[in-house]
Design a protein around this motif. Structure first.
Motif, PDB file in Angstrom:
ATOM      1  N   TYR A 126      -5.188   6.348   0.558  1.00 43.90           N
ATOM      2  CA  TYR A 126      -4.068   5.845   1.366  1.00 43.90           C
ATOM      3  C   TYR A 126      -4.351   5.962   2.856  1.00 43.90           C
ATOM      4  N   GLU A 127      -4.931   7.071   3.268  1.00 41.70           N
ATOM      5  CA  GLU A 127      -5.231   7.265   4.697  1.00 41.70           C
ATOM      6  C   GLU A 127      -6.195   6.204   5.222  1.00 41.70           C
ATOM      7  N   ILE A 128      -7.107   5.764   4.376  1.00 45.40           N
ATOM      8  CA  ILE A 128      -8.064   4.733   4.805  1.00 45.40           C
ATOM      9  C   ILE A 128      -7.430   3.351   4.778  1.00 45.40           C
ATOM     10  N   ILE A 183       0.838  -1.201   0.000  1.00 46.07           N
ATOM     11  CA  ILE A 183       0.000   0.000   0.000  1.00 46.07           C
ATOM     12  C   ILE A 183       0.872   1.250   0.000  1.00 46.07           C
ATOM     13  N   ARG A 184       1.917   1.265   0.839  1.00 40.47           N
ATOM     14  CA  ARG A 184       2.823   2.429   0.891  1.00 40.47           C
ATOM     15  C   ARG A 184       3.548   2.615  -0.438  1.00 40.47           C
ATOM     16  N   ARG A 185       3.985   1.511  -1.047  1.00 45.62           N
ATOM     17  CA  ARG A 185       4.711   1.591  -2.312  1.00 45.62           C
ATOM     18  C   ARG A 185       3.797   2.122  -3.428  1.00 45.62           C
ATOM     19  N   ALA A 186       2.564   1.665  -3.470  1.00 46.12           N
ATOM     20  CA  ALA A 186       1.621   2.132  -4.486  1.00 46.12           C
ATOM     21  C   ALA A 186       1.312   3.618  -4.295  1.00 46.12           C
ATOM     22  N   TYR A 187       1.153   4.028  -3.044  1.00 47.32           N
ATOM     23  CA  TYR A 187       0.868   5.438  -2.773  1.00 47.32           C
ATOM     24  C   TYR A 187       2.015   6.328  -3.228  1.00 47.32           C
ATOM     25  N   ARG A 188       3.242   5.910  -2.934  1.00 43.25           N
ATOM     26  CA  ARG A 188       4.402   6.725  -3.332  1.00 43.25           C
ATOM     27  C   ARG A 188       4.488   6.825  -4.857  1.00 43.25           C
ATOM     28  N   GLN A 189       4.172   5.738  -5.560  1.00 46.95           N
ATOM     29  CA  GLN A 189       4.244   5.753  -7.018  1.00 46.95           C
ATOM     30  C   GLN A 189       3.250   6.763  -7.605  1.00 46.95           C
ATOM     31  N   PHE A 190       2.007   6.720  -7.136  1.00 45.77           N
ATOM     32  CA  PHE A 190       0.999   7.624  -7.681  1.00 45.77           C
ATOM     33  C   PHE A 190       1.200   9.056  -7.178  1.00 45.77           C
ATOM     34  N   ALA A 191       1.692   9.214  -5.954  1.00 49.79           N
ATOM     35  CA  ALA A 191       1.919  10.553  -5.419  1.00 49.79           C
ATOM     36  C   ALA A 191       2.974  11.298  -6.229  1.00 49.79           C
ATOM     37  N   GLN A 192       3.967  10.566  -6.733  1.00 50.62           N
ATOM     38  CA  GLN A 192       4.986  11.200  -7.563  1.00 50.62           C
ATOM     39  C   GLN A 192       4.396  11.725  -8.868  1.00 50.62           C
TER      40      GLN A 192
END
Length: 540
Positions: A64-66, A28-37
């Motif tokens: 991500y927060e959820i 989940i953290r890795r996916a969030y970082r990818q899209f956040a970039q």
């Protein structure tokens, strides 16, 4: 064990981050970082692109927060956004779905109780008797009036107070009464009412209610008259006879002892009820049947016979707005021939009985029934029905316009999202081409039938463009460095970044054509179906 209910949003949060419901915290953290970039607003100078990035970045951050919160994620997995929006909060010990369900149901129950405190419920009625024979005799047209009002006010979770009153005027005489009732909920299956009435029939009393089985209830009460000291005892039993039928028995002992047996039957199209009553000073029987011709109109027939009544009634009504219904009834009985007009609106009722004649002339009786029936038929056919057809048509057009606007906006948002994905998508595509890896050459998502038709065309036809979306860019973006693409089972594809639902309510299909190691492949997947490529079985 029964399967968990599927969230109504199709697990959109997982689709946004391109995750499986079984994804780990690290994934989940890795996916969030990818899209956040990709979607971070600071990366864009153009004002329009910056606004699009800000909107999408907010969606990703909310997802991500959820999903990164263990308790919120459990609620979302079971009840979707509805569970989160209801305000449910879990402690660290609530790890089982059953515990989450219990607390969510408890929260819903509390919210329903809170609604009771916000609005008091009121009902009332006004009765205006009009007498044509009395008017013709020169005594005035009003034969009497009556009114009643009642308000129900919750004072706590277990206690409700009901206060009401009524006034009746008949000629030069009148009477009235005031009533107060305190209802205390003893448990989920039992309650007790304390009541007091002041006026013509002053009394105090107590009544209890209890559900004695899943299909049976019982009531028992005692009332003391403050005028003569007489005592009345009452007992009632109600039983569910079938899915839509209820039977009841009522026994009253006192100054006017009686026993009554009745039944009620109600389903989607019709309702009926009947009762037989025997007392020490009277007897009687009554029945009525109501048939609903549509969601807006109904017909009714009723009759009474006994020691104090003999009449027959027929008529019908129509809902004229969300909260209002009008009804006209024709009544013939021992008092004469009567028209009765009723207006019901949000718990308030206006009743106007018009006594036409006390004589039973055959021609007059027939005309009193035929004339309003004919007028109603003519109005219904040439005025009311055309009006409602025009109004429904207008509502349909407005709804279609609104849906069209929403779909246009959603399509534009998906296209803008794809513009942000395009630079990275192209870099990934070029890298895969250099290594002879996985390259998505064509991807269409939308109406099941239209996607199949478009699969044979080099370009999307204008006739189907509104129901099909080119999603080649977002799928190339989702290809991993290892040259693989996986869409998860149970995840609605319209939630993927760069997608949208172009045909709500219709079956949807995803078509993917791709090249891998120089060979061409083609595959189709349903909206919620899993997809994993490349696979040899997809080769053309």
């Amino acid at each position: 064990m029964a399967p968990e209910p599927e969230p109504e949003d199709g697990r959109e949060l997982y689709a946004l981050l391109h995750l499986s419901p079984e994804s780990s915290d690290e994934e989940i953290r890795r996916a969030y970082r990818q899209f956040a970039q990709i979607y971070h607003p600071d990366k864009y100078q153009d004002a329009q692109m910056k606004d699009v990035a800000t909107e999408n970045f907010q969606r990703i951050r909310d997802a991500y927060e959820i999903l990164s919160d263990e308790n919120k994620r459990q609620i979302y997995d079971i009840y979707g956004m509805e569970g989160l929006n209801s305000g449910l909060e879990l402690g660290p010990k609530l790890n089982k779905p059953e515990e989450i369900k219990r607390q969510l149901e408890e929260l819903r129950r509390r919210k329903e109780e809170e609604k009771l405190f916000v609005h008091a419920r009121s009902t009332g009625s006004i009765l205006a008797n009009i007498s044509v024979p009395q008017y013709l005799d020169g005594d005035g047209i009003m034969g009497g009036m009556g009114m009643s009002s009642e308000i129900e006010l919750p004072v706590s979770k277990q206690n409700t107070v009901t206060v009401g009153g009524n006034l009746v005027v008949d000629g030069t005489t009148g009477s009235g009464a005031a009533t107060a009732v305190l209802c205390h909920q003893l448990s989920s299956v039992s309650s007790i009412d304390f009541m007091a009435t002041a006026g013509l029939r002053s009394l105090i009393g107590v009544q209890t209610f209890r559900q004695i089985s899943p299909n049976s209830t019982a009531t028992s009460g005692i009332a003391l008259s403050l005028r003569d000291g007489s005592v009345n005892l009452s007992n009632g039993w109600t039983r569910q006879l079938s899915e839509d039928t209820v039977g009841n028995i009522q026994l009253v002992l006192g100054t006017e002892s009686n026993i009554s047996v009745g039944w009620q039957k109600k389903d989607e199209k019709r309702s009926a009820a009947g009762e037989i009553k025997f007392g020490t000073n009277s007897f009687g029987a009554s029945a009525h049947y109501t048939h609903r011709f549509s969601s807006k109109s109904h017909g009714r027939i009723a009759g009474r016979v006994g020691s104090t009544a003999l009449d027959f009634e027929i008529g019908g009504g129509r809902r004229i707005s969300e909260f209002s219904t009008v009804r006209m009834l024709y009544n013939i009985g021992i008092q004469g021939v009567t028209w009765r007009f009723e207006l019901n609106r949000a718990g308030q009722k206006l009743v106007i009985p018009v006594l036409l004649s006390t004589d039973f002339n055959a021609l007059f009786v027939t005309g009193a029934f035929a004339i309003p029936s004919t007028l109603y038929f003519l109005l219904q056919t040439y005025v009311v029905k055309p009006y409602y057809l025009r109004r429904e048509k207008q509502k349909t057009l407005e709804k279609m316009d609104s849906l069209s606007t929403q779909l246009t906006e959603a399509r534009q948002a998906a296209k803008k999202s794809q513009r942000l994905l395009e630079p990275v998508s192209n870099r990934k595509k070029n890298k895969q081409q250099e290594s002879d890896g996985l390259v998505i050459t064509k991807a269409l998502y939308g109406n099941h039938k239209k996607v199949k038709e478009s699969s044979q065309l080099s370009e999307i036809d204008d006739n189907v463009a509104s129901q099909v979306l080119d999603v080649t860019i977002p799928l190339n973006f989702l290809v991993t460095e290892a040259g693989q693409l996986k869409l998860h089972e149970g995840i609605k594809k319209s939630g993927i970044m760069g997608f949208y639902d172009p045909c709500p309510g219709d079956p949807k299909l995803l078509l993917v054509e791709y090249i891998f190691h120089g060979r061409q492949y083609k595959v189709m997947a349903d909206d919620y179906g899993a997809l994993s490529i490349p696979q040899d079985i997809h080769e053309i």
